[in-house]
Design a protein around this motif. Sequence first.
Motif, mmCIF file in Angstrom:
data_model
loop_
_atom_site.group_PDB
_atom_site.id
_atom_site.type_symbol
_atom_site.label_atom_id
_atom_site.label_comp_id
_atom_site.label_asym_id
_atom_site.label_seq_id
_atom_site.Cartn_x
_atom_site.Cartn_y
_atom_site.Cartn_z
ATOM 1 N N ASN A 1 -7.320 9.877 -13.748
ATOM 2 C CA ASN A 1 -8.363 10.772 -13.249
ATOM 3 C C ASN A 1 -9.407 11.056 -14.317
ATOM 4 N N THR A 2 -9.089 10.740 -15.571
ATOM 5 C CA THR A 2 -10.042 10.886 -16.679
ATOM 6 C C THR A 2 -11.272 10.014 -16.465
ATOM 7 N N TYR A 3 -11.089 8.866 -15.793
ATOM 8 C CA TYR A 3 -12.192 7.917 -15.628
ATOM 9 C C TYR A 3 -13.388 8.517 -14.897
ATOM 10 N N VAL A 4 -13.125 9.369 -13.913
ATOM 11 C CA VAL A 4 -14.220 9.939 -13.121
ATOM 12 C C VAL A 4 -15.160 10.734 -14.019
ATOM 13 N N HIS A 5 -14.595 11.621 -14.829
ATOM 14 C CA HIS A 5 -15.435 12.450 -15.704
ATOM 15 C C HIS A 5 -16.032 11.624 -16.839
ATOM 16 N N PHE A 6 -15.309 10.603 -17.313
ATOM 17 C CA PHE A 6 -15.869 9.754 -18.360
ATOM 18 C C PHE A 6 -17.133 9.046 -17.860
ATOM 19 N N VAL A 7 -17.053 8.475 -16.682
ATOM 20 C CA VAL A 7 -18.216 7.782 -16.115
ATOM 21 C C VAL A 7 -19.346 8.780 -15.851
ATOM 22 N N ALA A 8 -19.018 9.921 -15.248
ATOM 23 C CA ALA A 8 -20.053 10.905 -14.912
ATOM 24 C C ALA A 8 -20.735 11.439 -16.166
ATOM 25 N N LEU A 9 -19.954 11.758 -17.203
ATOM 26 C CA LEU A 9 -20.546 12.280 -18.437
ATOM 27 C C LEU A 9 -21.381 11.212 -19.142
ATOM 28 N N ASN B 1 -7.947 10.607 -7.630
ATOM 29 C CA ASN B 1 -8.434 11.937 -7.260
ATOM 30 C C ASN B 1 -8.071 12.277 -5.814
ATOM 31 N N ALA B 2 -8.181 11.288 -4.926
ATOM 32 C CA ALA B 2 -7.813 11.516 -3.520
ATOM 33 C C ALA B 2 -6.313 11.793 -3.384
ATOM 34 N N GLU B 3 -5.490 11.069 -4.143
ATOM 35 C CA GLU B 3 -4.046 11.292 -4.092
ATOM 36 C C GLU B 3 -3.670 12.658 -4.666
ATOM 37 N N GLU B 4 -4.397 13.091 -5.698
ATOM 38 C CA GLU B 4 -4.116 14.410 -6.283
ATOM 39 C C GLU B 4 -4.388 15.526 -5.281
ATOM 40 N N LYS B 5 -5.411 15.386 -4.488
ATOM 41 C CA LYS B 5 -5.702 16.397 -3.466
ATOM 42 C C LYS B 5 -4.546 16.483 -2.457
ATOM 43 N N LYS B 6 -3.961 15.333 -2.111
ATOM 44 C CA LYS B 6 -2.820 15.335 -1.189
ATOM 45 C C LYS B 6 -1.604 16.007 -1.831
ATOM 46 N N ILE B 7 -1.381 15.741 -3.121
ATOM 47 C CA ILE B 7 -0.247 16.351 -3.816
ATOM 48 C C ILE B 7 -0.408 17.866 -3.861
ATOM 49 N N LYS B 8 -1.612 18.339 -4.151
ATOM 50 C CA LYS B 8 -1.856 19.784 -4.181
ATOM 51 C C LYS B 8 -1.638 20.407 -2.801
ATOM 52 N N ALA B 9 -2.032 19.680 -1.764
ATOM 53 C CA ALA B 9 -1.819 20.189 -0.400
ATOM 54 C C ALA B 9 -0.325 20.251 -0.077
ATOM 55 N N SER C 1 -14.455 14.573 -23.901
ATOM 56 C CA SER C 1 -14.660 15.639 -22.912
ATOM 57 C C SER C 1 -13.830 15.371 -21.662
ATOM 58 N N ALA C 2 -13.793 14.108 -21.224
ATOM 59 C CA ALA C 2 -12.984 13.750 -20.057
ATOM 60 C C ALA C 2 -11.495 13.984 -20.333
ATOM 61 N N LEU C 3 -11.057 13.680 -21.558
ATOM 62 C CA LEU C 3 -9.655 13.923 -21.915
ATOM 63 C C LEU C 3 -9.343 15.417 -21.951
ATOM 64 N N MET C 4 -10.310 16.228 -22.395
ATOM 65 C CA MET C 4 -10.115 17.679 -22.392
ATOM 66 C C MET C 4 -9.911 18.200 -20.974
ATOM 67 N N VAL C 5 -10.735 17.710 -20.047
ATOM 68 C CA VAL C 5 -10.609 18.147 -18.651
ATOM 69 C C VAL C 5 -9.245 17.772 -18.111
#
Length: 584
Positions: free
Chosen positions: A555-563, A347-355, A541-545
């Motif tokens: 990055n699916t892992y974050v939402h899987f754990v949270a859900l 997730n942190a690396e994705e923010k850098k890529i978007k920037a 649900s995490a895969l949908m996101v």
Amino acid sequence: MASADESASDLELTVTSALSGLIDAYQQMPMPLNRYLGVILVPSAVFFVATLGIGLLLDLPLMIRGPIPLLGFLMFVSAVFYPKILLSQRKSELNNQFHLVVTHMTVLATTNIDRMEVFRQLSQQDQYGEMAAEIGRVVELVDTWNQSLDDACRRRAKQVPSDAVSDFFDRLGYTLGAGQALDDYLISEQSQIIQNYKTVYGGTLDNLEVMKDLYLSMILSMTFALVFAVVLPVLTGTNPTMTVSAVIVLYVFVQSGFYLAIRSMAPHDPLWYHPEDKHSPIEDKIRNATIAGTVLSTLLLVFSLAGMLGVSPVTLDDVVFFVDPLPLPFYAAIPTLPLLIPGIVVNAEEKKIKARDEEFPSFIRALGATEGAKQSTTSTVLESLRKKDFGPLTDNVDNLYKRLNMRIETTEAWRHFTAECRSSLIQKFSEMYLIGREMGGDPKLLGELISENMMEVQQLRQRRTQATTTLIGLLYGITAASTFAFFIGLQVVNILASMSLDLQSNTSNFDVGSLINTEVYNIPLIEFLLVIIIMFGAMLSALMVRTVDGGHKINTYVHFVALTWVGSITAAITKWLVTQFLAI
């Protein structure tokens, strides 16, 4: 009477159009029609008849027998409409790559190469998938069948499934036939091509909004069905484990179907670029985090199962001593926690890529304008540009200058640059600029063209981000609401069971079991099944996101754990609240 006739006529026209589209899809299949009928369609029909017979002959409640023919019907319908789905996927692939391919074509057309060489170059770009294959068919018509380029474009325009691509080929064919230069036509059509792409992209996002509403309705309906499957056996005396299992199977099918539908509708616009031959420190970081998270999660899962089965002297109850007793959903949720490690890293690396994506248009515009004004090499221009602030892209620009200054081959230097950035858009547009410059294109025109197109894509990505945010809120809300409903029903049955036992022990003249059939319940097993459906829902649900936002798979892992934790905490709180309000 007239309106009724008009409605019937419209219905007949709709059915005729649908059948015509299905027949056309069968004709465009890569597999021969007779082979598809024998290998896929006929066996699926036989399987459907078999499941229908099993559903009619089995001596079981309708709620259990019902899903069996539904499974066969689902397979048969899938086999019938699979060619249509395949054609739809091909259309979606064409629409997703159309804008980038036309931009690449425009870049090549502004150079000093022949127009047929433009098409040959694009047909060799495997990254464009179906769009590259379609351009390859145009090249084949010209090279193999000796057709003119304009005739080949018009011929393919009649057969390509995408309306946008068909219209482009058709207009391109007539324009080339009229004698207009390819570069003049493409540059003049840029605004319309971008608008078409925005319309298609926006249409897919609008379809996702509709799918979210349908998903909410269906999941709420399945939630009510599952609650009824838990509660009704108290009155009917049927086996609740069987009814709950049957509804769970149907629940899984519904969720899986919606996931596949969203996956087919979502725009294919990946964020990450994964080069096979260029190593990056990001890969090491992600790999180490994934190994650490997976190993820790596996150890916690083994420890949790060993404690539940009584194999280990130390259990999770002993570790989590401040919660006594530890609710069953937490036995499933706690082992997922280490998966946050790779999820947070990605997730942190994705923010850098978007920037970096946000800074790239200004960089490429400045590079092209300066090269055009100074009439110098990229290395000389980068010597001054690397001192400017391009945010997270600054270090990558500096590394590109150093490689070019060390006389590393230009193509390899740029490909190391894109490998470091790890951005799919930067890779594609950098490749366009590199090829355009190597073939003698005007750097100022290339920079402006690439910058404008990438900014349009960035605006569309912002809309996709908004759609992803609303989807995340919806999925988290559904998870909490459905879990709340599940465990209300389960805990009510659990309390009724304890009440009936107490009444039977204190009443000798009345058979409580004739009204409340609680002896048929295996409460721990049903709770275990409900925990499984929470975990399965969290995973899908995490895969949908991840499908909608186009991010990294990990990055699916974050939402899987949270859900999972949202569901587990909701379950524990619901059981406690129901016990407090209803316990006697």
